[in-house]
Design a protein around this motif. Structure first.
Motif, mmCIF file in Angstrom:
data_model
loop_
_atom_site.group_PDB
_atom_site.id
_atom_site.type_symbol
_atom_site.label_atom_id
_atom_site.label_comp_id
_atom_site.label_asym_id
_atom_site.label_seq_id
_atom_site.Cartn_x
_atom_site.Cartn_y
_atom_site.Cartn_z
ATOM 1 N N ASP A 500 -60.915 -13.645 36.513
ATOM 2 C CA ASP A 500 -59.910 -14.152 37.454
ATOM 3 C C ASP A 500 -58.502 -13.907 36.934
ATOM 4 O O ASP A 500 -57.600 -13.551 37.700
ATOM 5 N N GLN A 501 -58.322 -14.087 35.615
ATOM 6 C CA GLN A 501 -56.995 -13.861 35.045
ATOM 7 C C GLN A 501 -56.592 -12.396 35.140
ATOM 8 O O GLN A 501 -55.429 -12.074 35.430
ATOM 9 N N GLN A 502 -57.559 -11.480 34.909
ATOM 10 C CA GLN A 502 -57.243 -10.054 35.043
ATOM 11 C C GLN A 502 -56.831 -9.700 36.473
ATOM 12 O O GLN A 502 -55.878 -8.948 36.696
ATOM 13 N N THR A 503 -57.538 -10.276 37.436
ATOM 14 C CA THR A 503 -57.196 -10.008 38.840
ATOM 15 C C THR A 503 -55.807 -10.554 39.170
ATOM 16 O O THR A 503 -55.015 -9.899 39.857
ATOM 17 N N LYS A 504 -55.515 -11.752 38.701
ATOM 18 C CA LYS A 504 -54.188 -12.323 38.954
ATOM 19 C C LYS A 504 -53.091 -11.476 38.333
ATOM 20 O O LYS A 504 -52.023 -11.269 38.929
ATOM 21 N N ASP A 505 -53.343 -10.972 37.118
ATOM 22 C CA ASP A 505 -52.330 -10.134 36.461
ATOM 23 C C ASP A 505 -52.072 -8.851 37.247
ATOM 24 O O ASP A 505 -50.918 -8.406 37.383
ATOM 25 N N LYS A 506 -53.154 -8.261 37.781
ATOM 26 C CA LYS A 506 -52.969 -7.031 38.557
ATOM 27 C C LYS A 506 -52.163 -7.299 39.829
ATOM 28 O O LYS A 506 -51.257 -6.541 40.182
ATOM 29 N N ILE A 507 -52.508 -8.383 40.524
ATOM 30 C CA ILE A 507 -51.781 -8.707 41.750
ATOM 31 C C ILE A 507 -50.321 -9.024 41.448
ATOM 32 O O ILE A 507 -49.399 -8.615 42.171
ATOM 33 N N THR A 508 -50.091 -9.754 40.351
ATOM 34 C CA THR A 508 -48.701 -10.069 39.960
ATOM 35 C C THR A 508 -47.926 -8.799 39.657
ATOM 36 O O THR A 508 -46.750 -8.662 40.035
ATOM 37 N N LYS A 509 -48.571 -7.862 38.978
ATOM 38 C CA LYS A 509 -47.897 -6.602 38.657
ATOM 39 C C LYS A 509 -47.524 -5.839 39.927
ATOM 40 O O LYS A 509 -46.419 -5.286 40.046
ATOM 41 N N ILE A 510 -48.459 -5.816 40.896
ATOM 42 C CA ILE A 510 -48.181 -5.107 42.146
ATOM 43 C C ILE A 510 -47.024 -5.776 42.899
ATOM 44 O O ILE A 510 -46.125 -5.112 43.424
ATOM 45 N N GLN A 511 -47.048 -7.101 42.952
ATOM 46 C CA GLN A 511 -45.979 -7.824 43.651
ATOM 47 C C GLN A 511 -44.636 -7.618 42.973
ATOM 48 O O GLN A 511 -43.597 -7.475 43.643
ATOM 49 N N ASP A 512 -44.633 -7.581 41.623
ATOM 50 C CA ASP A 512 -43.374 -7.325 40.911
ATOM 51 C C ASP A 512 -42.841 -5.935 41.233
ATOM 52 O O ASP A 512 -41.614 -5.760 41.442
ATOM 53 N N MET A 513 -43.729 -4.959 41.289
ATOM 54 C CA MET A 513 -43.288 -3.599 41.621
ATOM 55 C C MET A 513 -42.714 -3.551 43.034
ATOM 56 O O MET A 513 -41.699 -2.886 43.294
ATOM 57 N N ARG A 514 -43.350 -4.267 43.964
ATOM 58 C CA ARG A 514 -42.831 -4.296 45.336
ATOM 59 C C ARG A 514 -41.474 -4.989 45.405
ATOM 60 O O ARG A 514 -40.562 -4.534 46.110
ATOM 61 N N ASN A 515 -41.343 -6.092 44.669
ATOM 62 C CA ASN A 515 -40.054 -6.794 44.679
ATOM 63 C C ASN A 515 -38.945 -5.921 44.100
ATOM 64 O O ASN A 515 -37.822 -5.877 44.630
ATOM 65 N N ASN A 516 -39.229 -5.232 42.996
ATOM 66 C CA ASN A 516 -38.226 -4.341 42.412
ATOM 67 C C ASN A 516 -37.833 -3.227 43.383
ATOM 68 O O ASN A 516 -36.650 -2.858 43.485
ATOM 69 N N LYS A 517 -38.841 -2.717 44.099
ATOM 70 C CA LYS A 517 -38.539 -1.642 45.050
ATOM 71 C C LYS A 517 -37.677 -2.166 46.198
ATOM 72 O O LYS A 517 -36.737 -1.498 46.643
ATOM 73 N N MET A 518 -37.998 -3.370 46.692
ATOM 74 C CA MET A 518 -37.189 -3.944 47.773
ATOM 75 C C MET A 518 -35.771 -4.226 47.308
ATOM 76 O O MET A 518 -34.801 -4.004 48.051
ATOM 77 N N GLN A 519 -35.619 -4.725 46.078
ATOM 78 C CA GLN A 519 -34.264 -4.959 45.557
ATOM 79 C C GLN A 519 -33.485 -3.658 45.439
ATOM 80 O O GLN A 519 -32.282 -3.607 45.730
ATOM 81 N N ARG A 520 -34.188 -2.592 44.997
ATOM 82 C CA ARG A 520 -33.524 -1.304 44.880
ATOM 83 C C ARG A 520 -33.070 -0.791 46.247
ATOM 84 O O ARG A 520 -31.965 -0.269 46.410
ATOM 85 N N TYR A 521 -33.929 -0.979 47.282
ATOM 86 C CA TYR A 521 -33.551 -0.571 48.636
ATOM 87 C C TYR A 521 -32.360 -1.391 49.153
ATOM 88 O O TYR A 521 -31.454 -0.862 49.803
ATOM 89 N N GLU A 522 -32.348 -2.682 48.840
ATOM 90 C CA GLU A 522 -31.236 -3.528 49.288
ATOM 91 C C GLU A 522 -29.924 -3.111 48.637
ATOM 92 O O GLU A 522 -28.869 -3.066 49.288
ATOM 93 N N LEU A 523 -29.998 -2.788 47.322
ATOM 94 C CA LEU A 523 -28.776 -2.356 46.643
ATOM 95 C C LEU A 523 -28.254 -1.037 47.212
ATOM 96 O O LEU A 523 -27.043 -0.869 47.421
ATOM 97 N N GLU A 524 -29.200 -0.116 47.480
ATOM 98 C CA GLU A 524 -28.766 1.161 48.060
ATOM 99 C C GLU A 524 -28.172 0.960 49.444
ATOM 100 O O GLU A 524 -27.192 1.616 49.824
ATOM 101 N N TYR A 525 -28.743 0.037 50.211
ATOM 102 C CA TYR A 525 -28.216 -0.218 51.550
ATOM 103 C C TYR A 525 -26.820 -0.845 51.479
ATOM 104 O O TYR A 525 -25.915 -0.488 52.242
ATOM 105 N N ILE A 526 -26.630 -1.750 50.507
ATOM 106 C CA ILE A 526 -25.299 -2.385 50.363
ATOM 107 C C ILE A 526 -24.266 -1.355 49.928
ATOM 108 O O ILE A 526 -23.120 -1.336 50.414
#
Length: 531
Positions: A500-526
């Protein structure tokens, strides 16, 4: 516009001139071809295709003569019976209270005597029995046949086109019919659809002649009973019982077969030639038939009884039509379009290589992704490649061996970041963890050299330490610090909390990558808005 021109032509021009010039128009749409009032229907076309010259092909009635009672006399008897029942107050009372019971056996007997032969003849015509057995001849079954097979559930009757499986018709049936004690009969069971080598011939499954009265068991067995054996892939086959009335005792030595007669070529039969040879002494009187289809019991029957390989019929589909290549194919995915014109051997080889990529003699196959639709797409991936990878993650097997509409099933993979030399994301299988192999290598000598008691003590201590580590890690505040037991690499494969911990870590990693990508898109848009 078209409808207005049509009206103008109807008012101004002659109908003989306007129809070929303007054409038929209905609700503003042109009708292609012949108008419905002039075009021939499907029934008319079939009559033209199946047309037979009446001077050559005319139907002949070869049945027994009907009963002496005329149709008018039978109708008068029915009317008298109906009037008597209407005047009966007890019957009327039961009918009003819905308590009147009708004996279906008596109804069946009355039907068999009156309109039954005509209905059975219509059913037989619908199934093509007379056409395939007697050509242009037909008959009305004046003698009702009661044929039943013994099955586990009880008795299975044979009607007029019902289904009887080969396993249910394994043994010969019981045949009963009404007859005088002095009359002679002949019973034939034939299959007009099952001959392997001669399409216009039949296989005779049962032949009994010179039957005294209705005692079928005392008749002369010409050909022993053989169960139906429709091959796989041929669909339903008709098995027809025909009862003939004899004028005198007959010699069937030309048709007699000794023993069980398991050679199919010896069972070749033709009802048309048989009746043509003995038409002066035989008259068809009874009819019953059933349909039979392949079942799994026939495999053993072919091998052990007939001593032959089981024939299997398959339809040979014509090769698919592939049009010539175009310079600019529109509305066609280019990967599917190009696969049509590739060499099938090359496609099969490529598919086999992709399938064997994850096969290892000493390592287990990689597990499927727990969340296949939640994987991160790193970099630009074309839509067609996304579709193929998504189908492979969902284990959608859409590969075909024909060169038409070919798709590949890409094995379950995990994406890596693209290297400097590659533009597209690489698909590579995860390597087995080094920690698990190292711990296993050190554990095997320990289990062999140690005393069994010491091995058990080691396992118990590892379980205690592993449980204590989970409790200790819950109290930690620093996410970078993590306790592990000595044999953590092996025990985690069997521990539900670790998985369960391994699965949570993978999902957290994916969500972090998505958040970083969204922040990068927001900065480029600004930046684009400011500049």
């Amino acid at each position: 516009m078209a409808s207005s021109l049509w009206k103008l032509c109807n008012f101004t021009l002659n109908t003989q001139v306007s129809s070929p010039l303007c054409g038929a128009v209905r609700n503003g749409h042109h009708i292609r071809g012949v108008p419905p009032g002039i075009a021939k229907s499907l029934k008319q076309k079939q009559e033209e295709w199946n047309y037979k010259d009446p001077s050559i092909h005319f139907r002949v009635d070869i049945s027994l003569p009907p009963s002496r009672l005329s149709r008018t006399e039978q109708l008068e008897e029915r009317l008298k019976f109906i009037k008597a029942q209407k005047k009966n107050p007890e019957v009327e009372k039961l009918a009003r209270e819905k308590k009147l019971l009708i004996d279906l056996d008596e109804v069946k007997k009355e039907w068999e005597k009156t309109s039954g032969p005509y209905h059975i003849k219509q059913i037989a015509d619908h199934y093509g029995i007379f056409e395939h057995l007697y050509g242009d001849a037909y008959f009305y079954p004046r003698v009702p046949l009661d044929i039943t097979y013994d099955v586990e559930e009880g008795k299975l009757p044979v009607y007029f086109g019902n289904t009887v499986k080969p396993l249910e018709a394994k043994s010969k049936p019981e045949v009963a019919f009404e007859s005088d004690g002095d009359s002679l009969w002949t019973l034939v069971l034939t299959n007009p659809d099952g001959h392997f080598t001669e399409p216009n011939s039949e296989y005779v499954h049962w032949f009994i002649g010179n039957i005294p009265g209705n005692k079928v068991g005392e008749g002369e067995t010409i050909v022993e009973y053989l169960q139906p054996f429709p091959p796989k892939g041929t669909g339903y086959q008709r098995l027809v019982f025909v009862l003939y009335k004899q004028e005198k005792p007959l010699d069937f030595s030309n048709f007699k077969r000794d023993g069980p007669c398991l050679t199919l070529s010896e069972r070749t039969f033709s009802t048309y030639n048989f009746y043509k040879h003995l038409q002066d002494h035989l008259t068809p009187a009874g009819l019953a038939f059933f349909n039979s289809i392949w079942d799994s019991s026939l495999k053993e029957f072919y091998h052990k009884v007939l001593n032959m390989k089981e024939p299997i019929f398959e339809y040979d589909f014509p090769p698919p039509f592939i049009r010539k290549q175009e310079w600019f194919p529109l509305r066609k995915p280019f990967n599917l379009y190009m696969d049509k014109y590739r060499d099938p051997k090359q496609i099969n080889k490529e598919f086999l290589m992709r399938k064997l990529k994850n096969v290892h003699p000493f390592q287990p196959t990689p597990p499927p992704l727990p969340y296949p639709m939640a994987q991160y797409w790193d970099g630009y991936v074309p839509m067609w490649l996304k579709t193929e990878i998504t189908k492979s993650r969902l284990n959608m097997k859409t590969f075909q061996t024909t060169p038409f509409r070919i798709r590949f099933r890409i094995p379950s993979t995990r994406e890596q970041k693209p290297t400097n030399n590659s533009k597209w994301p690489c698909c590579k299988v995860d390597k087995p963890e080094v920690e698990f192999i190292t711990a296993l290598v050190f554990l095997l000598p320990t289990m062999i050299l140690f005393h069994p008691i010491l091995s058990i003590v080691t396992c118990v201590l590892e379980i205690i330490l592993h449980s204590w580590v989970h409790k200790k890690n819950k109290t930690l505040r620093d996410g970078t610090f993590y306790y592990k037991s000595p044999l953590h690499g092996i025990v985690k494969e069997f521990c539900g909390r670790c998985k369960d911990q391994q699965t949570k870590d993978k999902i957290t990693k994916i969500q972090d990558m998505r958040n970083n990508k969204m922040q990068r898109y927001e900065l480029e848009y600004i930046k684009s808005m400011v500049t």
